[in-house]
Write an enzyme that holds these catalytic residues in place. Structure first.
Site, PDB file in Angstrom:
ATOM      1  CD  GLU A  49      25.334  24.852  21.158  1.00  0.00           C
ATOM      2  OE1 GLU A  49      25.236  26.087  21.270  1.00  0.00           O
ATOM      3  OE2 GLU A  49      26.222  24.289  20.500  1.00  0.00           O
ATOM      4  CG  LEU A  98      26.520  22.676  30.645  1.00  0.00           C
ATOM      5  CD1 LEU A  98      27.051  23.264  31.949  1.00  0.00           C
ATOM      6  CD2 LEU A  98      25.838  23.773  29.809  1.00  0.00           C
ATOM      7  CD  GLN A 153       6.655  12.734   0.902  1.00  0.00           C
ATOM      8  OE1 GLN A 153       7.367  12.247   1.774  1.00  0.00           O
ATOM      9  NE2 GLN A 153       5.577  12.130   0.454  1.00  0.00           N
TER      10      GLN A 153
END
Length: 405
Positions: free
Chosen positions: A363, A125, A336
């Site tokens: 998407e 697409l 972290q």
């Protein structure tokens, strides 16, 4: 309200969890660093029936429900995003669209081998100038007798160079914008149809991402999916299916980061005590817990609606937006907590961070999903169609007056 899993759902969850522990995680960091797609894992997924998990048995699938699919996506992405991506494009975007819009002959020809894992499908697409704005695509399909002649290009296509079948969208009426889009199955080996890998990506190094090229590719009329001009409808349906698997997979990233962070925070000591005793670390752990459970609840809400046969564009959009953002935040916080070790490839935490970035884009970007949710609430659109039915858990209703103006 019953949140318990059925014995069948528990079995598939346990089976895939073991598969990930035995077949994916031991080599995940090595394959990521080497940019290597482990095809043996795909073969294993096919053997377990994962590549057709929600496809009916009559078409080669396992015939399971969407809760099972969500559980599978979570477990797989806890191991490696590349293989959840395969479920998204092969099953969510491609196979489920064939199930809905394909003729009986097309289902036998394309869907059955895909559901069995004998053939791999991808989804064409996105283009260089057409991402969120699908109607801006420039790929064309001109009918000449019994064939359509395709010309154009697709990019950022997962498994482009691996797939046997590509569900491709092209303009049969270039002036009609979204109403002029038509869908086709383009098969590997067709003259003029080529593909290439996309290199130097931020993440998903252990997967396959590429481009599709069409130079006067003659596609038989019998490979057209649906009617001329129905492509936009098919693409939007496809995205509803793919976004659901993305959201399910994101839960796996959050869980992986939570599990690894809890283990490390209980082992690593500074100033004479485990770092899990520090409130700043606890704050990050707590956010991961919240992100995981809220994301999974949204995914399961969408799964319930899908199992009920209810349209779930709104609920799936919400789950995809929230879960992917929570996954990236969880990976950021995990780095972290691990400190410099989190930044090092050998611990595999930075892999989750890199891999969690793309789902916020593909998407439907976060911004597209925010727009969709806001416009639905304001009454500018009905994400689930007319009359815009929503989950029964939701008490608020979207505005009505705006649509009348």
């Amino acid at each position: 309200m019953d949140f318990s899993l059925t014995p069948e759902q528990e079995l598939i969850q346990e089976t895939v969890r073991s598969f990930v522990e035995e077949r994916i995680l031991p080599k995940a960091i090595e394959n990521d660093i080497a940019h290597r797609l482990d095809l043996s894992v795909i073969e294993g997924m096919a053997e377990l029936g994962l590549l057709g998990i929600v496809i009916p048995e009559e078409y080669g699938g396992a015939g399971l429900d969407f809760v099972s699919e969500a559980l599978v996506c979570e477990e797989i992405e806890r191991g490696e995003a590349a293989f959840r991506t395969l479920i998204s494009v092969h099953l969510g975007l491609n196979s489920l669209s064939l199930l809905r819009y394909g003729t009986e002959e097309q289902k036998r020809r394309f869907l059955v081998p895909q559901a069995r894992g004998e053939k791999i499908g991808c989804f064409g697409l996105t283009e260089p100038a057409a991402g969120s704005d699908v109607a801006a695509m420039k790929t064309t399909a001109r009918r000449e007798g019994d064939v359509y002649v395709l010309n154009g290009q697709k990019n950022w296509i997962s498994y482009a160079t691996v797939a046997d079948h590509a569900l491709v969208f092209a303009k049969t009426d270039p002036q009609a914008r979204h109403r002029g889009i038509t869908a086709f199955v383009v098969e590997k080996g067709m003259k003029g149809f080529t593909s290439a890998e996309t290199e130097h990506k931020l993440g998903v190094w252990a997967g396959s991402t590429g481009e599709l090229f069409f130079e006067n590719v003659e596609v038989p009329v019998e490979n057209r999916i649906g009617e001329e001009g129905q492509g936009f409808e098919i693409a939007m349906y496809s995205l509803d299916q793919g976004r659901f698997t993305v959201a399910g997979g994101a839960c796996g990233v959050i869980r992986a980061c939570l599990e690894r962070s809890v283990e490390y925070a209980n082992q690593r000591e500074t100033f004479g005590q485990p770092i899990g005793r520090y409130q700043f670390v606890q704050d990050m752990i707590a956010k991961m817990v919240l992100g995981y459970e809220t994301s999974k609840l949204l995914v399961m809400q969408a799964a319930w609606m899908k199992n009920q046969g209810k349209r779930n564009t709104r609920e799936t959009s919400l789950a995809k937006w929230h879960a992917t953002e929570c996954a990236f935040e969880a990976a950021h916080m995990a780095i972290q907590i691990f400190g410099s070790y989190g930044y090092a490839a050998e611990y595999g935490i930075e892999r989750y961070f890199r891999n969690a970035r793309a789902p916020i884009i593909y998407e439907g970007t976060t911004q597209i999903h925010k727009m969709m949710q806001a416009e639905h609430a304001l009454g500018y659109r009905r994400l689930n169609g007319h009359p815009g039915e929503m989950s029964p858990l939701v008490s608020w209703v979207p505005a009505e007056a705006a649509l009348a103006r």
